[in-house]
Scaffold this motif. Structure first.
Motif, PDB file in Angstrom:
ATOM      1  N   THR A 179       2.673  -9.379   1.965  1.00 23.71           N
ATOM      2  CA  THR A 179       1.797  -9.769   0.857  1.00 23.71           C
ATOM      3  C   THR A 179       1.059  -8.737   0.141  1.00 23.71           C
ATOM      4  N   THR A 180       1.067  -8.813  -1.120  1.00 28.24           N
ATOM      5  CA  THR A 180       0.347  -7.998  -2.029  1.00 28.24           C
ATOM      6  C   THR A 180      -0.310  -8.841  -3.255  1.00 28.24           C
ATOM      7  N   SER A 181      -1.772  -8.505  -3.270  1.00 32.66           N
ATOM      8  CA  SER A 181      -2.376  -9.422  -4.359  1.00 32.66           C
ATOM      9  C   SER A 181      -3.112  -8.522  -5.241  1.00 32.66           C
ATOM     10  N   ARG A 182      -3.301  -8.873  -6.519  1.00 33.43           N
ATOM     11  CA  ARG A 182      -4.077  -8.380  -7.360  1.00 33.43           C
ATOM     12  C   ARG A 182      -4.480  -9.242  -8.611  1.00 33.43           C
ATOM     13  N   HIS A 183      -5.779  -9.526  -9.092  1.00 35.46           N
ATOM     14  CA  HIS A 183      -6.302 -10.257  -9.842  1.00 35.46           C
ATOM     15  C   HIS A 183      -5.668 -11.747 -10.005  1.00 35.46           C
ATOM     16  N   THR A 221      -0.152 -13.071  -6.312  1.00 35.57           N
ATOM     17  CA  THR A 221       0.378 -12.386  -5.045  1.00 35.57           C
ATOM     18  C   THR A 221       1.934 -12.398  -5.139  1.00 35.57           C
ATOM     19  N   LEU A 244       3.433  -6.488 -10.036  1.00 35.71           N
ATOM     20  CA  LEU A 244       1.817  -7.121 -10.195  1.00 35.71           C
ATOM     21  C   LEU A 244       1.537  -6.726 -11.648  1.00 35.71           C
ATOM     22  N   ASP A 245       1.367  -5.400 -11.829  1.00 36.78           N
ATOM     23  CA  ASP A 245       1.133  -5.234 -13.162  1.00 36.78           C
ATOM     24  C   ASP A 245       1.771  -5.961 -14.388  1.00 36.78           C
ATOM     25  N   THR A 264       1.862 -17.230  -7.293  1.00 39.23           N
ATOM     26  CA  THR A 264       2.484 -16.383  -6.175  1.00 39.23           C
ATOM     27  C   THR A 264       3.903 -16.251  -6.592  1.00 39.23           C
ATOM     28  N   ALA A 295       3.871  -2.711  -6.932  1.00 35.70           N
ATOM     29  CA  ALA A 295       2.504  -2.830  -7.979  1.00 35.70           C
ATOM     30  C   ALA A 295       3.117  -3.005  -9.317  1.00 35.70           C
ATOM     31  N   ASN A 330       0.789  -9.781 -13.998  1.00 32.55           N
ATOM     32  CA  ASN A 330      -0.666  -9.893 -14.569  1.00 32.55           C
ATOM     33  C   ASN A 330      -0.582  -9.738 -16.158  1.00 32.55           C
ATOM     34  N   ARG A 373       6.776   0.323  -2.534  1.00 37.82           N
ATOM     35  CA  ARG A 373       5.219  -0.259  -2.899  1.00 37.82           C
ATOM     36  C   ARG A 373       5.046  -0.007  -4.363  1.00 37.82           C
TER      37      ARG A 373
END
Length: 172
Positions: free
Chosen positions: A110-114, A117, A133-134, A156, A130, A137, A126
């Motif tokens: 699990t990786t989360s940002r702003h 997730t 995620l960017d 999620t 990332a 977001n 990785r």
């Protein structure tokens, strides 16, 4: 704002009666009204810990957890609910679907940002996670701006190991 006042009163009641689940449940209702899903989930989790046998609290918490990054937690809460309401066939099916989702995502990272997730296979690159995620977001922020609405506070993204696992976990 009535919801803000209700949350303030519920928090005061929680301080006055820290072992009572009801003020926490009321706080969660106010948090939901204020679109603070994270605070509502936390209040419901605390209420559920105090009143594991209260089906309305378990059901509310399960609804908060079912689309989150930890389907096993939703399964545990639905188990508590179904012990109290064993005849609820619809939620028994939801519980089974979440159990399949949990099994399919076992060992994922699990990786989360702003508020976003991503639950991806442990071996996923990785840098790719990332970048995803960017991208998510950025898309959420731009979409909210274009539509003139608030950006969702949480989302999620589940990355299944196979399309069959995804279909089994989502369609049953």
């Amino acid at each position: 704002n009535d919801a803000t006042r209700a949350r303030t009163l519920a928090r005061t009641a929680t301080r006055d009666a820290p072992n009572d689940a009801l003020p926490l449940a009321l706080e969660a209702l106010a948090d939901e009204r204020l679109a603070d899903e994270a605070a509502a989930s936390e209040a419901l989790a605390r209420a559920h810990a105090l009143a594991v046998d209260e089906p309305s609290i378990a059901l509310s918490l399960a609804r908060h957890l079912r689309d989150g990054p930890d389907p096993a937690a939703a399964v545990r809460v639905l188990d508590a609910y179904l012990r109290e309401v064993p005849g609820d066939a619809a939620l028994a099916r939801t519980r089974e679907r979440l159990a399949r989702r949990s099994a399919a995502l076992a060992g994922h990272r699990t990786t989360s940002r702003h508020g976003v997730t991503i639950v991806a296979p442990a071996g996923a690159d990785r840098a790719a996670v990332a970048a995803a995620l960017d991208a998510v977001n950025g898309a959420l922020t731009r979409s909210a701006r274009l539509l003139g609405v608030d950006r969702p506070s949480a989302l999620t993204v589940l990355v299944y190991p196979t399309s069959d696992a995804m279909r089994d976990a989502t369609c049953g």
